[in-house]
Scaffold this motif. Sequence first.
Motif, mmCIF file in Angstrom:
data_model
loop_
_atom_site.group_PDB
_atom_site.id
_atom_site.type_symbol
_atom_site.label_atom_id
_atom_site.label_comp_id
_atom_site.label_asym_id
_atom_site.label_seq_id
_atom_site.Cartn_x
_atom_site.Cartn_y
_atom_site.Cartn_z
ATOM 1 N N LYS A 46 0.770 -1.523 -0.549
ATOM 2 C CA LYS A 46 0.291 0.186 0.245
ATOM 3 C C LYS A 46 1.136 1.039 0.294
ATOM 4 O O LYS A 46 0.775 2.127 -0.491
ATOM 5 C CB LYS A 46 -0.740 0.227 1.057
ATOM 6 N N GLU A 47 1.819 1.109 0.856
ATOM 7 C CA GLU A 47 2.639 2.265 0.867
ATOM 8 C C GLU A 47 3.863 2.571 -0.823
ATOM 9 O O GLU A 47 3.743 3.569 -0.964
ATOM 10 C CB GLU A 47 4.069 1.972 1.650
ATOM 11 N N ASN A 48 3.325 1.921 -1.654
ATOM 12 C CA ASN A 48 3.986 1.991 -3.449
ATOM 13 C C ASN A 48 2.183 2.558 -4.381
ATOM 14 O O ASN A 48 1.591 1.237 -4.200
ATOM 15 C CB ASN A 48 4.299 0.854 -3.965
ATOM 16 N N LYS A 49 2.381 3.571 -4.757
ATOM 17 C CA LYS A 49 1.015 3.592 -5.628
ATOM 18 C C LYS A 49 1.475 2.925 -7.038
ATOM 19 O O LYS A 49 2.841 2.625 -7.390
ATOM 20 C CB LYS A 49 1.143 5.140 -6.011
ATOM 21 N N ILE A 50 0.637 2.224 -7.465
ATOM 22 C CA ILE A 50 0.167 1.733 -8.739
ATOM 23 C C ILE A 50 0.333 2.263 -10.104
ATOM 24 O O ILE A 50 -1.360 3.174 -9.756
ATOM 25 C CB ILE A 50 -0.753 0.194 -8.182
ATOM 26 N N PRO A 51 0.869 2.613 -11.132
ATOM 27 C CA PRO A 51 0.881 2.913 -11.886
ATOM 28 C C PRO A 51 -0.293 3.538 -12.536
ATOM 29 O O PRO A 51 -1.487 2.073 -13.342
ATOM 30 C CB PRO A 51 1.930 3.343 -13.032
ATOM 31 N N SER A 52 -1.230 4.233 -12.961
ATOM 32 C CA SER A 52 -2.029 4.136 -13.595
ATOM 33 C C SER A 52 -2.203 3.683 -15.061
ATOM 34 O O SER A 52 -3.859 3.787 -15.780
ATOM 35 C CB SER A 52 -3.172 6.127 -13.662
ATOM 36 N N THR A 53 -1.349 3.968 -15.357
ATOM 37 C CA THR A 53 -1.608 3.534 -17.351
ATOM 38 C C THR A 53 0.251 2.333 -17.441
ATOM 39 O O THR A 53 0.708 2.674 -16.630
ATOM 40 C CB THR A 53 -0.916 4.283 -17.769
ATOM 41 N N ILE A 54 0.398 1.282 -18.132
ATOM 42 C CA ILE A 54 0.354 0.577 -17.797
ATOM 43 C C ILE A 54 1.856 0.279 -19.256
ATOM 44 O O ILE A 54 2.524 0.454 -19.887
ATOM 45 C CB ILE A 54 0.487 -1.333 -18.007
ATOM 46 N N ARG A 55 1.471 2.070 -19.763
ATOM 47 C CA ARG A 55 2.048 1.985 -20.647
ATOM 48 C C ARG A 55 3.227 3.702 -21.021
ATOM 49 O O ARG A 55 3.773 3.987 -22.048
ATOM 50 C CB ARG A 55 1.005 2.414 -22.195
ATOM 51 N N ASP A 56 3.108 3.783 -19.853
ATOM 52 C CA ASP A 56 4.520 5.079 -19.646
ATOM 53 C C ASP A 56 5.592 4.233 -18.733
ATOM 54 O O ASP A 56 5.649 3.757 -17.788
ATOM 55 C CB ASP A 56 4.089 5.663 -18.200
ATOM 56 N N PRO A 57 6.400 4.658 -19.996
ATOM 57 C CA PRO A 57 8.162 3.465 -19.433
ATOM 58 C C PRO A 57 8.836 4.409 -17.907
ATOM 59 O O PRO A 57 9.057 3.375 -16.986
ATOM 60 C CB PRO A 57 9.309 3.850 -20.703
#
Length: 250
Positions: A116-127
Amino acid sequence: MRRFNLKLYLIFILVLLVRISNAHQETIRVGFIESPPLIYNKDEKLVGALVDYLNDILPNFNIKFVKTPLSRVPDLLDKDVIQIFPMYFYSAERADKVHYIPTSFHALNPCLCALKENKIPSTIRDPKSFEQKTIVHLRGTLKNRDFLNFKNTNYLELPTQDYYEKSLKMLKLKRAEYAYFADFQQVKRFLNNKKHSNIHCENSHYPKDEMFFVTNKNFYLKKNLELKISKTSFKTYLKKHLSRVNWQVD
């Protein structure tokens, strides 16, 4: 006494006919990987939504299940070690090697999970979102996924056996930032059941994965399978097993 002997004789004939019928049933070898609730081992017996589904769409065949690594599916189909593999995702590279039954029978909602301390990227297409990060994934998956080819991202493959537990352990030990799971609903049930309260998952921006049956290109039952799958909904079988599985492969 004569009536009793007649009953025994009729029972004997019935058993004999059943055995003869079974002996003449053709065996079809179906490859699989354990993936609750689709197919998994319970009390030393394979059960699951796919097991029931296959038995219903191929009622006149003796189905033999063969554990099959994803990476070896095309090779084992070609060598006739297996004749059907019902848990395959589409890619152009794979389509050159196997025959896809055109109608997908099921769709998965892939997701990433993290502490939970790590934010999950909202898109998988951003290197940039995955630079210097490590993603844990199941062996044989993620091939041709949008974020697989990022140069500055690390990928850690784990085997099928106990993948849920092992991948979450990697997150908790901080050896990886993200773990990839094939289906959002399945992993949510697993997390709730095992009380992993410090893990969160995200899938709202990720495309669905359609799941197909594949055979070798010369398999004579291709058309028969195509017809049965197009007419038989998998949803009822899945719903039946969702409440039964404990979300951990033994």
